[in-house]
Design an enzyme around this catalytic site. Structure first.
Site, short mmCIF file in Angstrom:
data_model
loop_
_atom_site.label_atom_id
_atom_site.label_comp_id
_atom_site.label_asym_id
_atom_site.label_seq_id
_atom_site.Cartn_x
_atom_site.Cartn_y
_atom_site.Cartn_z
N LEU A 204 -11.06 18.61 -0.23
CA LEU A 204 -11.95 18.31 -1.35
C LEU A 204 -13.13 17.48 -0.87
O LEU A 204 -12.95 16.42 -0.26
CB LEU A 204 -11.17 17.54 -2.43
CG LEU A 204 -9.98 18.32 -3.03
CD1 LEU A 204 -8.95 17.39 -3.61
CD2 LEU A 204 -10.48 19.30 -4.08
N HIS A 205 -14.35 17.99 -1.14
CA HIS A 205 -15.53 17.25 -0.70
C HIS A 205 -16.77 17.53 -1.53
O HIS A 205 -17.82 16.94 -1.30
CB HIS A 205 -15.84 17.60 0.76
CG HIS A 205 -16.33 19.00 0.95
ND1 HIS A 205 -15.48 20.08 1.00
CD2 HIS A 205 -17.59 19.50 1.07
CE1 HIS A 205 -16.19 21.18 1.16
NE2 HIS A 205 -17.48 20.86 1.21
N ARG A 206 -16.71 18.44 -2.51
CA ARG A 206 -17.91 18.81 -3.28
C ARG A 206 -18.43 17.63 -4.11
O ARG A 206 -17.64 16.82 -4.60
CB ARG A 206 -17.59 19.96 -4.22
CG ARG A 206 -17.21 21.26 -3.53
CD ARG A 206 -18.41 22.01 -3.03
NE ARG A 206 -18.01 23.25 -2.38
CZ ARG A 206 -18.84 24.05 -1.72
NH1 ARG A 206 -20.11 23.73 -1.62
NH2 ARG A 206 -18.40 25.15 -1.15
N ARG A 239 -17.38 13.36 4.07
CA ARG A 239 -18.11 13.27 2.80
C ARG A 239 -17.13 12.96 1.67
O ARG A 239 -16.18 13.67 1.44
CB ARG A 239 -18.80 14.60 2.52
CG ARG A 239 -19.77 14.50 1.39
CD ARG A 239 -20.38 15.85 1.05
NE ARG A 239 -21.56 15.64 0.22
CZ ARG A 239 -21.52 15.17 -1.01
NH1 ARG A 239 -20.35 14.90 -1.56
NH2 ARG A 239 -22.61 14.97 -1.68
N ASP A 279 -11.96 22.77 -2.93
CA ASP A 279 -13.26 23.10 -3.51
C ASP A 279 -14.16 23.75 -2.46
O ASP A 279 -15.36 23.88 -2.65
CB ASP A 279 -13.93 21.88 -4.16
CG ASP A 279 -14.11 20.71 -3.20
OD1 ASP A 279 -14.00 20.89 -1.97
OD2 ASP A 279 -14.39 19.59 -3.68
#
Length: 365
Positions: A204-206, A239, A279
């Site tokens: 998950l990084h969006r 991120r 994501d």
């Protein structure tokens, strides 16, 4: 103008897409060079992919590093323009939807260099995604568009792209996956990470999940609810790490955070998972091929073929715990469909078209 094909890569998602194209062009004797912009630059996000995928050492490493979208893109434009002016390539080949792709497309257009886009036509129709902006601009500027799925071809047609420029070639990322399939060792991954029983992999990084503190807190709460049911292992992208950890990510004993993994190690972990929560765009494709249930924590996907011909499903944060419970109760399917032309031959198809384009251009001169 030379006969040189210049490949522009810069971030982790680019490398598995570029490897089979470079290999196939080498097999047919095309003069080519590889540029690494350095958008992703540490070992686990970059160098390990070159070692594991058999990519040649980059001929040019621009070292632009990280930064805001504007600052990073400006640095990319400056560095790539200098390189294009020096080399005068016949073709620039760009991959996916990262900032390096956008910058190379703009430079090629300004300098009159022909542009080929691998993974053209993907659309989320969500203009809040930086990647969507990059896709639209790159496709508008491209001379040759290589699509991975029929829906991508349809999007390009709807946008008025000349059909003669569009080629449905399959997915070179899947070429890389199939070529390395025997190296994805789920049992070794279990041993390495001390995993017993069922487990879920999360990536998950969006921005929509991690940038805003309220979103990060809601995501962490959801992940903790899932971890109440099953072990989670989360290779955490740089991120968003700070925001998620500040939101209490590490507080649950059955949620384990690890550093980003190499390509082979990560897909070994995915191969043995009961499900993946993500994501990421590429993970939706990889799980489709491996038959692993994929729960995409986004309101949309630019890869709908992974839903219609794969194991992917869009879910909200609120739905996720119940959906995971259902997946665990049902278990993984023993058979599943995969998209057309995802057969490991996209690289050779792309190479043939590019070689034909080069030959046609040489004849015209």
């Amino acid at each position: 103008m030379s006969d040189l094909v210049l490949h522009i890569t810069g971030a982790r998602p680019n490398f598995p897409k570029a490897a089979p194209v470079i290999r196939a062009l080498s097999a047919v004797g095309v003069n080519q060079r590889l540029v690494h912009t350095g958008q992703h630059y540490d070992d686990k996000m970059s160098a390990v992919f070159f070692r594991q995928l058999g990519l040649p050492r980059p001929d040019y490493d621009l070292g632009v590093g990280s930064g805001s979208h504007g600052r990073q893109t400006a640095a990319l434009l400056t560095a790539l323009e200098d390189l294009f002016v020096e080399l005068q390539p016949a073709f620039a080949v760009v991959y996916g939807d990262v900032n390096s792709t956008l910058a190379a497309a703009l430079v090629a257009a300004k300098l009159g260099v022909r542009l080929a886009h691998v993974e053209a036509g993907l659309r989320s129709f969500d203009m809040t995604m930086p990647e969507e902006v990059n896709r639209l601009v790159t496709d508008r500027l491209s001379d040759v568009l290589f699509a991975t799925s029929p829906d991508a071809v349809a999007h390009l047609g709807n946008e008025g792209v000349d059909p003669g420029k569009i080629h449905l070639v399959g997915n070179p990322m899947i070429d890389t996956l199939l070529a390395n399939l025997e190296n994805f060792d789920a049992e070794a991954a279990r041993t390495t990470h001390d995993l017993t029983g069922s487990y879920v992999v999360a990536t998950l990084h969006r921005p929509g999940n991690v940038d805003d503190s309220a979103d990060a807190q809601a995501l962490v709460k959801t992940l903790h609810s899932v971890a109440d049911q099953v072990q989670i292992i989360l290779p955490l992208h740089p991120r968003g790490r700070a925001s998620l950890e500040e939101a209490g990510l590490l507080a649950h004993p059955r949620l384990r955070v690890v550093d980003p993994l190499g390509y082979v190690e990560f897909l070994g972990l995915v191969r043995g998972a009961d499900a993946v929560v993500t994501d990421s765009g590429g993970v939706q494709e990889e799980t489709t091929m491996l038959g692993v249930p994929c729960l995409t924590l986004r309101p949309n996907t630019e890869r709908p073929v992974t839903i219609s011909h794969g194991t992917n499903r869009l879910v909200t944060r609120e739905e996720l715990p119940a959906v995971v419970a259902g997946v665990l109760a049902t278990g993984r399917a023993t058979t599943w469909t995969v998209p057309p032309l995802w057969d490991g031959q996209a690289g050779p198809r792309i190479a043939k078209i590019l070689r034909d384009e080069l030959m046609s251009e040489a004849s015209a001169r």
